[in-house]
Design an enzyme around this catalytic site. Structure first.
Site, short mmCIF file in Angstrom:
data_model
loop_
_atom_site.label_atom_id
_atom_site.label_comp_id
_atom_site.label_asym_id
_atom_site.label_seq_id
_atom_site.Cartn_x
_atom_site.Cartn_y
_atom_site.Cartn_z
CB SER A 8 -14.24 -55.63 -21.52
OG SER A 8 -14.15 -56.37 -20.36
CG HIS A 33 -9.69 -54.71 -22.32
ND1 HIS A 33 -8.78 -53.79 -22.18
CD2 HIS A 33 -10.37 -54.89 -20.85
CE1 HIS A 33 -8.58 -53.62 -20.85
NE2 HIS A 33 -9.53 -54.08 -20.30
CG ASP A 35 -11.00 -56.60 -17.69
OD1 ASP A 35 -10.21 -55.64 -17.56
OD2 ASP A 35 -12.08 -56.51 -18.51
CG MET A 37 -9.94 -58.80 -12.60
SD MET A 37 -11.64 -58.22 -11.96
CE MET A 37 -11.99 -57.36 -13.34
CG HIS A 66 -6.81 -53.96 -17.38
ND1 HIS A 66 -8.04 -53.46 -17.16
CD2 HIS A 66 -6.09 -53.54 -16.39
CE1 HIS A 66 -8.02 -52.71 -16.01
NE2 HIS A 66 -6.76 -52.64 -15.55
CG MET A 68 -7.44 -54.87 -12.74
SD MET A 68 -9.10 -54.83 -13.33
CE MET A 68 -8.93 -55.97 -14.92
CG MET A 140 -8.34 -48.21 -14.25
SD MET A 140 -8.89 -49.49 -15.77
CE MET A 140 -10.69 -49.79 -14.88
N GLY A 145 -12.16 -53.69 -11.21
CA GLY A 145 -12.78 -54.94 -10.77
C GLY A 145 -14.16 -55.54 -11.34
N GLY A 147 -17.37 -55.09 -14.26
CA GLY A 147 -17.97 -54.55 -15.53
C GLY A 147 -19.34 -53.74 -14.80
N GLY A 148 -19.93 -53.03 -15.71
CA GLY A 148 -21.21 -52.45 -15.65
C GLY A 148 -21.18 -51.36 -14.61
CG ASP A 174 -11.24 -50.76 -18.81
OD1 ASP A 174 -12.42 -51.04 -18.87
OD2 ASP A 174 -10.26 -51.74 -18.30
N GLY A 175 -14.03 -48.41 -18.68
CA GLY A 175 -15.11 -48.35 -17.58
C GLY A 175 -16.28 -47.60 -18.08
N GLY A 176 -17.41 -47.96 -18.03
CA GLY A 176 -18.55 -47.29 -18.29
C GLY A 176 -18.67 -46.55 -19.53
N GLY A 196 -17.26 -53.03 -22.42
CA GLY A 196 -17.83 -54.36 -21.96
C GLY A 196 -19.44 -54.39 -22.07
CB SER A 197 -22.19 -53.64 -19.61
OG SER A 197 -21.51 -52.57 -19.08
C1 DX5 Z 1 -13.30 -53.26 -14.82
C2 DX5 Z 1 -12.53 -53.86 -16.09
C3 DX5 Z 1 -13.26 -53.54 -17.39
C4 DX5 Z 1 -14.60 -53.77 -17.50
C5 DX5 Z 1 -15.29 -52.59 -18.35
O1 DX5 Z 1 -12.29 -53.56 -13.98
O2 DX5 Z 1 -11.23 -53.40 -16.27
O3 DX5 Z 1 -12.56 -53.72 -18.52
O4 DX5 Z 1 -14.76 -55.08 -18.15
O5 DX5 Z 1 -16.85 -53.07 -18.42
P1 DX5 Z 1 -17.70 -51.91 -18.66
O6 DX5 Z 1 -17.56 -51.46 -19.91
O7 DX5 Z 1 -19.32 -52.53 -18.46
O8 DX5 Z 1 -17.58 -50.81 -17.51
ZN ZN Z 2 -10.04 -53.68 -17.98
#
Ligand code: DX5
Ligand code: ZN
Length: 223
Positions: A8, A33, A35, A37, A66, A68, A140, A145, A147-148, A174-176, A196-197
Site C-alpha cells: 500500500s 495498492h 488508496d 480517500m 481502492h 474510499m 477490509m 481510512g 494505515g498501521g 487489506d489492513g494489518g 502497508g506498514s
Molecule cells: C486503509 C487502507 C490500507 C492501508 C493498509 O484504509 O485501505 O490500504 O494502507 O495499511 P496497513 O497495511 O499498514 O494496515
Molecule cells: Zn486500501
C-alpha cells in the site's frame, strides 16, 4: 488464481512516489495498492486521479486503486484516463447504483473490485459477484481510512464464505497484514494481499513480500 502482493503506497514517502513504487517492484511486489480517500467517506484525504496519472508516466505496473469515496461513479472516467488498472469501490457507497458503477468500470477497461468494511455482511456482495461483472472482492480487515491499524480476525469468516462460494474469484484483504497475520488470511482463502506498514516499515521489504507470497501459495497447495 495467483498470489498478488500489493504494497500500500499510503505508507510510502508520497514526495518520492515514483521511486518508492519502483523500490517496491524491485522488492517483488505484484501490484501497487493506491488508496484514494475523499475526506468524506473516510476521515482522511489522500490522492486522486492527477497523482495516478503522474505515477503512470513512471511505471507500467498494475495500479490497484481502492476508492474510499462517497461517489465512486464520478471517479470512473478520470481514473480510467489517468491509467488505473483496477477500480475497487465500496459497496457501502454504492448500494443504489453498484450495477451502473461496475458496468462503467468494466467498459472503461479497468478490472472491477468491490470492497466491504468490517461491519458489512458478506452476503451483501453475493448479488454483485453473481452478476458476473466483478473480478475481485476486497474484504477490509481494519476500518478503512488509515494505515498501521490492528488486523481484525473476525473478518476471516467473510473470506472463508467467499472462497467456498467462489473458488476462482480474486479475494483481497487489506489492513494489518504482515508476517504475524498472513497465515490467517492465506488459510481463509485470500490470494491478493495488501500491506502497508509491515512492508514499508521492514528493514528488508523483499523478505516480507516473499514470506507473504509463500504463505498464500502454501495454503493454496494444501487445499
Ligand atoms: C486503509 C487502507 C490500507 C492501508 C493498509 O484504509 O485501505 O490500504 O494502507 O495499511 P496497513 O497495511 O499498514 O494496515
Ligand atoms: Zn486500501
Amino acid at each position: 488464481m495467483s498470489a498478488k502482493i500489493a504494497p500500500s503506497m499510503l505508507s510510502s514517502d508520497f514526495a518520492n512516489l515514483a521511486a518508492e513504487a519502483q523500490r517496491m517492484l524491485d522488492c517483488g511486489a505484484d501490484w501497487l495498492h493506491m488508496d484514494i480517500m475523499d475526506g468524506h467517506f473516510v476521515p482522511n484525504l489522500t490522492i486522486g486521479a492527477p497523482v495516478i496519472q503522474s505515477l503512470r508516466r513512471h511505471t507500467s505496473a498494475y495500479l490497484d486503486c481502492h476508492l474510499m469515496v462517497t461517489n465512486p461513479l464520478d471517479y470512473v472516467e478520470p481514473l480510467a484516463k489517468a491509467g488505473a488498472s483496477g477500480f475497487t469501490f465500496h459497496i457501502e457507497a454504492s448500494r443504489d447504483n453498484w450495477d451502473r458503477v461496475s458496468k462503467k468500470v468494466k467498459e472503461s477497461g479497468m478490472r472491477v473490485g468491490v470492497c466491504l468494511k468490517p461491519g458489512t455482511p458478506v452476503e451483501e456482495v453475493f448479488p454483485l459477484v453473481d452478476s458476473g461483472d466483478v473480478d475481485l472482492v476486497l474484504i477490509m480487515t481494519v476500518e478503512p481510512g488509515f494505515g498501521g491499524q490492528k488486523f481484525i480476525p473476525e473478518t476471516m469468516s467473510k473470506v472463508k464464505a467467499l472462497r467456498s462460494r467462489y473458488p476462482s474469484l480474486d479475494i483481497e484483504v487489506d489492513g494489518g497484514l504482515g508476517p504475524s497475520t498472513i497465515q490467517q488470511a492465506a488459510d481463509a482463502g485470500a490470494n491478493c494481499i495488501v500491506a502497508g506498514s509491515s512492508v514499508f516499515g521492514a528493514p528488508d521489504p523483499a523478505a516480507v513480500i516473499s514470506l507473504m507470497r509463500n504463505s498464500v501459495q502454501t495454503a493454496q497447495a494444501a487445499h
